[in-house]
Every structure is written in C-alpha cells, then in structure tokens.
Write a protein that holds these residues in place. Structure first.
Motif, PDB file in Angstrom:
ATOM      1  N   LYS A   3      52.794  44.961  34.879  1.00 33.43           N
ATOM      2  CA  LYS A   3      54.056  44.999  35.596  1.00 33.43           C
ATOM      3  C   LYS A   3      54.531  43.562  35.797  1.00 33.43           C
ATOM      4  CE  LYS A   3      54.366  49.471  36.351  1.00 33.43           C
ATOM      5  NZ  LYS A   3      55.498  50.268  35.810  1.00 33.43           N
ATOM      6  N   LEU A   4      55.835  43.367  35.955  1.00 36.83           N
ATOM      7  CA  LEU A   4      56.392  42.027  36.096  1.00 36.83           C
ATOM      8  C   LEU A   4      57.057  41.844  37.449  1.00 36.83           C
ATOM      9  CD1 LEU A   4      58.161  41.567  32.632  1.00 36.83           C
ATOM     10  CD2 LEU A   4      55.930  40.665  33.306  1.00 36.83           C
ATOM     11  N   TRP A   5      56.801  40.694  38.051  1.00 36.40           N
ATOM     12  CA  TRP A   5      57.563  40.262  39.226  1.00 36.40           C
ATOM     13  C   TRP A   5      58.212  38.934  38.845  1.00 36.40           C
ATOM     14  CZ3 TRP A   5      57.918  42.548  44.174  1.00 36.40           C
ATOM     15  CH2 TRP A   5      58.688  41.820  45.100  1.00 36.40           C
ATOM     16  N   ILE A   6      59.526  38.843  38.970  1.00 36.72           N
ATOM     17  CA  ILE A   6      60.253  37.644  38.563  1.00 36.72           C
ATOM     18  C   ILE A   6      60.725  36.893  39.801  1.00 36.72           C
ATOM     19  CG2 ILE A   6      62.198  36.746  37.228  1.00 36.72           C
ATOM     20  CD1 ILE A   6      62.115  39.444  35.662  1.00 36.72           C
ATOM     21  N   ASP A   7      60.312  35.639  39.905  1.00 35.40           N
ATOM     22  CA  ASP A   7      60.711  34.775  41.022  1.00 35.40           C
ATOM     23  C   ASP A   7      61.610  33.680  40.461  1.00 35.40           C
ATOM     24  OD1 ASP A   7      60.127  34.163  43.960  1.00 35.40           O
ATOM     25  OD2 ASP A   7      59.713  32.219  43.023  1.00 35.40           O
ATOM     26  N   HIS A 113      49.627  46.891  42.982  1.00 38.41           N
ATOM     27  CA  HIS A 113      49.393  46.847  41.529  1.00 38.41           C
ATOM     28  C   HIS A 113      48.253  45.879  41.226  1.00 38.41           C
ATOM     29  CE1 HIS A 113      53.146  49.064  40.854  1.00 38.41           C
ATOM     30  NE2 HIS A 113      53.728  48.248  41.710  1.00 38.41           N
ATOM     31  N   LYS A 114      47.211  45.962  42.006  1.00 42.49           N
ATOM     32  CA  LYS A 114      46.092  45.025  41.882  1.00 42.49           C
ATOM     33  C   LYS A 114      45.574  44.970  40.447  1.00 42.49           C
ATOM     34  CE  LYS A 114      41.566  43.888  43.827  1.00 42.49           C
ATOM     35  NZ  LYS A 114      40.534  44.246  44.843  1.00 42.49           N
ATOM     36  N   GLY A 115      45.504  43.752  39.913  1.00 42.49           N
ATOM     37  CA  GLY A 115      45.006  43.559  38.560  1.00 42.49           C
ATOM     38  C   GLY A 115      45.982  43.930  37.472  1.00 42.49           C
ATOM     39  N   GLU A 116      47.212  44.339  37.836  1.00 41.96           N
ATOM     40  CA  GLU A 116      48.181  44.785  36.840  1.00 41.96           C
ATOM     41  C   GLU A 116      49.513  44.060  36.960  1.00 41.96           C
ATOM     42  OE1 GLU A 116      48.575  48.961  37.464  1.00 41.96           O
ATOM     43  OE2 GLU A 116      46.661  49.442  36.526  1.00 41.96           O
ATOM     44  N   LEU A 117      49.619  43.109  37.901  1.00 40.63           N
ATOM     45  CA  LEU A 117      50.902  42.458  38.155  1.00 40.63           C
ATOM     46  C   LEU A 117      50.914  41.048  37.572  1.00 40.63           C
ATOM     47  CD1 LEU A 117      53.654  42.834  39.608  1.00 40.63           C
ATOM     48  CD2 LEU A 117      52.667  41.598  41.558  1.00 40.63           C
ATOM     49  N   GLU A 118      51.934  40.770  36.768  1.00 44.01           N
ATOM     50  CA  GLU A 118      52.158  39.425  36.249  1.00 44.01           C
ATOM     51  C   GLU A 118      53.380  38.844  36.947  1.00 44.01           C
ATOM     52  OE1 GLU A 118      53.034  36.953  32.095  1.00 44.01           O
ATOM     53  OE2 GLU A 118      52.302  39.034  32.033  1.00 44.01           O
ATOM     54  N   VAL A 119      53.198  37.679  37.550  1.00 45.46           N
ATOM     55  CA  VAL A 119      54.291  36.989  38.227  1.00 45.46           C
ATOM     56  C   VAL A 119      54.869  35.961  37.267  1.00 45.46           C
ATOM     57  CG1 VAL A 119      54.977  35.582  40.203  1.00 45.46           C
ATOM     58  CG2 VAL A 119      53.191  37.324  40.465  1.00 45.46           C
ATOM     59  N   LYS A 144      48.013  37.792  36.176  1.00 44.56           N
ATOM     60  CA  LYS A 144      48.423  36.623  35.403  1.00 44.56           C
ATOM     61  C   LYS A 144      49.698  36.058  36.000  1.00 44.56           C
ATOM     62  CE  LYS A 144      49.869  35.501  30.628  1.00 44.56           C
ATOM     63  NZ  LYS A 144      50.217  36.113  29.319  1.00 44.56           N
ATOM     64  N   MET A 145      49.906  34.786  35.792  1.00 44.05           N
ATOM     65  CA  MET A 145      51.130  34.140  36.229  1.00 44.05           C
ATOM     66  C   MET A 145      51.662  33.284  35.093  1.00 44.05           C
ATOM     67  SD  MET A 145      51.464  32.093  39.747  1.00 44.05           S
ATOM     68  CE  MET A 145      52.951  31.235  40.096  1.00 44.05           C
ATOM     69  N   THR A 146      52.919  33.469  34.736  1.00 47.50           N
ATOM     70  CA  THR A 146      53.559  32.653  33.713  1.00 47.50           C
ATOM     71  C   THR A 146      54.562  31.748  34.408  1.00 47.50           C
ATOM     72  OG1 THR A 146      53.272  34.382  32.036  1.00 47.50           O
ATOM     73  CG2 THR A 146      54.885  32.666  31.576  1.00 47.50           C
ATOM     74  N   ILE A 147      54.369  30.450  34.264  1.00 49.59           N
ATOM     75  CA  ILE A 147      55.118  29.463  35.032  1.00 49.59           C
ATOM     76  C   ILE A 147      56.031  28.654  34.126  1.00 49.59           C
ATOM     77  CG2 ILE A 147      54.923  27.371  36.452  1.00 49.59           C
ATOM     78  CD1 ILE A 147      52.145  28.393  37.309  1.00 49.59           C
ATOM     79  N   MET A 148      57.346  28.662  34.414  1.00 53.56           N
ATOM     80  CA  MET A 148      58.210  27.673  33.797  1.00 53.56           C
ATOM     81  C   MET A 148      58.160  26.442  34.698  1.00 53.56           C
ATOM     82  SD  MET A 148      61.034  25.721  33.478  1.00 53.56           S
ATOM     83  CE  MET A 148      60.193  24.661  32.313  1.00 53.56           C
ATOM     84  N   GLY A 149      57.492  25.411  34.200  1.00 54.28           N
ATOM     85  CA  GLY A 149      57.387  24.206  35.011  1.00 54.28           C
ATOM     86  C   GLY A 149      56.477  23.196  34.361  1.00 54.28           C
ATOM     87  N   GLY A 150      56.635  21.966  34.794  1.00 57.15           N
ATOM     88  CA  GLY A 150      55.787  20.908  34.288  1.00 57.15           C
ATOM     89  C   GLY A 150      56.187  20.464  32.893  1.00 57.15           C
ATOM     90  N   SER A 179      44.922  27.095  42.564  1.00 59.14           N
ATOM     91  CA  SER A 179      44.442  28.431  42.923  1.00 59.14           C
ATOM     92  C   SER A 179      43.706  29.066  41.757  1.00 59.14           C
ATOM     93  CB  SER A 179      45.613  29.323  43.339  1.00 59.14           C
ATOM     94  OG  SER A 179      46.341  29.767  42.204  1.00 59.14           O
ATOM     95  N   SER A 180      43.035  30.189  42.034  1.00 63.15           N
ATOM     96  CA  SER A 180      42.254  30.878  41.003  1.00 63.15           C
ATOM     97  C   SER A 180      43.078  31.834  40.154  1.00 63.15           C
ATOM     98  CB  SER A 180      41.111  31.653  41.665  1.00 63.15           C
ATOM     99  OG  SER A 180      41.626  32.641  42.547  1.00 63.15           O
ATOM    100  N   ILE A 181      44.381  31.935  40.401  1.00 65.68           N
ATOM    101  CA  ILE A 181      45.231  32.824  39.608  1.00 65.68           C
ATOM    102  C   ILE A 181      45.205  32.383  38.137  1.00 65.68           C
ATOM    103  CG2 ILE A 181      47.580  33.677  39.229  1.00 65.68           C
ATOM    104  CD1 ILE A 181      48.174  33.041  42.164  1.00 65.68           C
ATOM    105  N   PRO A 182      44.947  33.284  37.194  1.00 67.19           N
ATOM    106  CA  PRO A 182      45.048  32.911  35.771  1.00 67.19           C
ATOM    107  C   PRO A 182      46.508  32.601  35.430  1.00 67.19           C
ATOM    108  CG  PRO A 182      43.825  34.967  36.069  1.00 67.19           C
ATOM    109  CD  PRO A 182      44.486  34.661  37.369  1.00 67.19           C
TER     110      PRO A 182
END
Length: 308
Positions: A3-7, A113-119, A144-150, A179-182
């Motif tokens: 699942k996706l959460w978009i910030d 959505h433990k273990g199923e949410l990608e931010v 998982k977390m996908t970061i636009m940054g850096g 943090s420990s977030i992949p």
C-alpha cells in the motif's frame, strides 16, 4: 504489492507525481498527507486536493507540519511560483481536509497495514520524524520508504552540495535516515540525469491533449526559468515524479547501493548535505539504498500514460 502513503509539499512537480500515482496505481493509495516545504502547508493541501479532484480521486488530505522541527520555514516559491503551481492562474478551491493530522494518520495507517505500507516522501521529512516520535513502533511497522531527497553525487539545487527537501528540515531528515525504516533515496542527481524534460518533450506531452498534460507542463513555468538561470537543467526536471514512479514500478530505478546516511544540520553551505557512508558505521546502520541509475524510457512511458 505494498500500500502507498504519499507525503507531499505539493508544488508543480509534486502535482505531476500525484497524477502518476492516481492514474496508474489508485488502488494502492492508502492516504495523502501534506507538509510545509515548497509552499506553506495550507497551499500544499490546497494543491494536493486540487490534483486529487482533477484526477477524480476521492480522498481527504491529512494536513501536517506547518514548519520544520526546530527552525523557521523557508519555502521554494521562488522555484515553483507563489501558488506553487507556476502562477498560471489556476482556479484552486478550498481543500478537502481530514480532521486527523498527518503524523497521527500516518502512524495509524502503519499500524493497520503493518509490514505492507510504503511511504513515499516528496517533501521535507518533518511528518515522518513526528510519526517516529509519536509511535515507538512506527519504524517497525513500515515495509519501505521511498524518499525524494538528497543527492548521490554531491551536487545540490539549493546550495552547491545540498538538495532542498533535506536542506529545508535537516534535523527531521537526520532522524529519519538514522531510523531502522528500510529506505530508498532517489536523489536530485537521478532527476537531473533521467527526468529532465526538454522543450520538444514538453510539446509531446501537450500533444496528448488532456487537461492533466496541460497543467503538468504549464505549471512548470517558474521552474523552467529557475532551471535556465540557476540549476543548469535543460528545460525542467521532475524529481518527485520519477521518485513516485520508482515506488510503483520496480523497473524505474536500475541500480542502488546501501549506505548509512546522515545529514549535516549546522547552518552554512553544507546544511542539508547527505553524508553517504558505505563503510562500517556503528551509530548509523546501512538502512538506505541510494539510487545510482534509472531507466529513462520506463519513466517516460509511465509519464505519458499517466497524462493521457
């Protein structure tokens, strides 16, 4: 699939990223939250809601942090326009807001959505740092977390070595990277190399004849001027769209490398610089895979499909 959460700190390129997500993977979107960054958070919420309505996606926006963790907000309106959407005269109405703030809603979604949410983060990492503080289990709940940054090549867009999203709230970014977030970091270097849109390509997008394509291209008006005068990008680049595309399609990013990432928080020309350590690092684990290369053809096809 996750699942996706978009910030998002919704400005012109974030808007295109939202179009990609809503057009190509609407069933995966669990929530959208906003943060101050490119524009003040109220404008970010307004722009995000506008794009959701344009794409006929019924969702309430979770409004988040109005300022960085411990410093005043410095927006990027000089890059994206005062309204964040290129100042092209869009009639943007009142946003559809949730009564639940971003960090609270994000922590709850991660529990559900433990273990199923990608931010997927398209702006400063303030809301994520707040969620980590709010819920001790938050990091463990995120798949998982996908970061636009850096930046993966030490070449920045707000200082010579720093990218805006990390520079805007370096303290929050440092908390998140440690943090420990992949995590997968899609730096500005990936956008410059694989997501720059030439004038000819912009015309190809406009030729699709859709309202989405018209807004996606025309809202880059102020960004185009910034690229021509300052960043050196030919045409305009789309960092948030290629990051979102990478989150929903594993064939966009073609090479990554694991690093322990930390952030310089002191004011000065190196503020917001992402330190990439590929050696043994006792206090910062290698929890971030930094994108090294991307498939331009796959990204372009996704962009064309989304803007039809």
């Amino acid at each position: 699939m996750n699942k996706l959460w978009i910030d998002t700190d919704t400005a012109s390129d974030d808007a295109v990223a939202l179009m990609i997500a809503i057009s190509l993977a609407p069933e995966r979107i669990t929530g959208i939250s906003t943060v101050a960054g490119n524009v003040p958070v109220n404008l970010s919420s307004r722009n995000a809601s506008y794009i959701a309505r344009l794409c006929e996606f019924d969702t309430a926006i979770h409004e988040g942090a109005a300022s960085p963790l411990c410093r005043p907000l410095k927006t990027a309106q000089y890059i994206h326009g005062e309204d964040g959407m290129g100042d092209i005269g869009l009639e943007i109405s009142t946003p559809n807001l949730s009564c639940v703030p971003a960090a609270v809603a994000l922590a709850k979604a991660a529990q559900e959505h433990k273990g199923e949410l990608e931010v997927v983060t398209l702006g400063p990492l303030t809301n994520i740092a707040l969620a980590l503080k709010l819920d001790p289990d938050f990091a463990g709940n995120i798949a998982k977390m996908t970061i636009m940054g850096g930046t993966g090549d030490c070449y920045g867009n707000v200082t010579p070595v720093s990218e805006y999203n990390i520079w805007a709230d370096p303290e929050a970014a440092d908390v998140v990277f440690r943090s420990s977030i992949p995590k997968v970091m899609v730096g500005w270097d990936i956008s410059r190399k694989y997501a720059s849109i030439s004038d000819q390509e912009a015309e190809e997008l406009l030729a699709l004849g859709s309202v989405k394509a018209e807004i996606a291209v025309n809202s880059q008006k102020v960004l185009r001027a910034f690229c021509a005068s300052t960043s050196g990008v030919v045409g305009f680049d789309l960092p948030d769209p290629i990051t979102l595309a990478a989150a929903i399609n594993p064939y966009v990013v073609t090479a990554t490398k694991p690093y322990a990432v930390s952030v310089i928080c002191q004011d000065g020309p190196a503020r917001g610089f992402t330190i990439l350590n590929d050696r043994h690092c006792q206090d910062t684990p290698k929890t971030t895979r930094v994108a090294q290369a991307a498939n331009r053809t796959v990204f372009w096809q996704m962009l064309m499909e989304a803007l039809k």
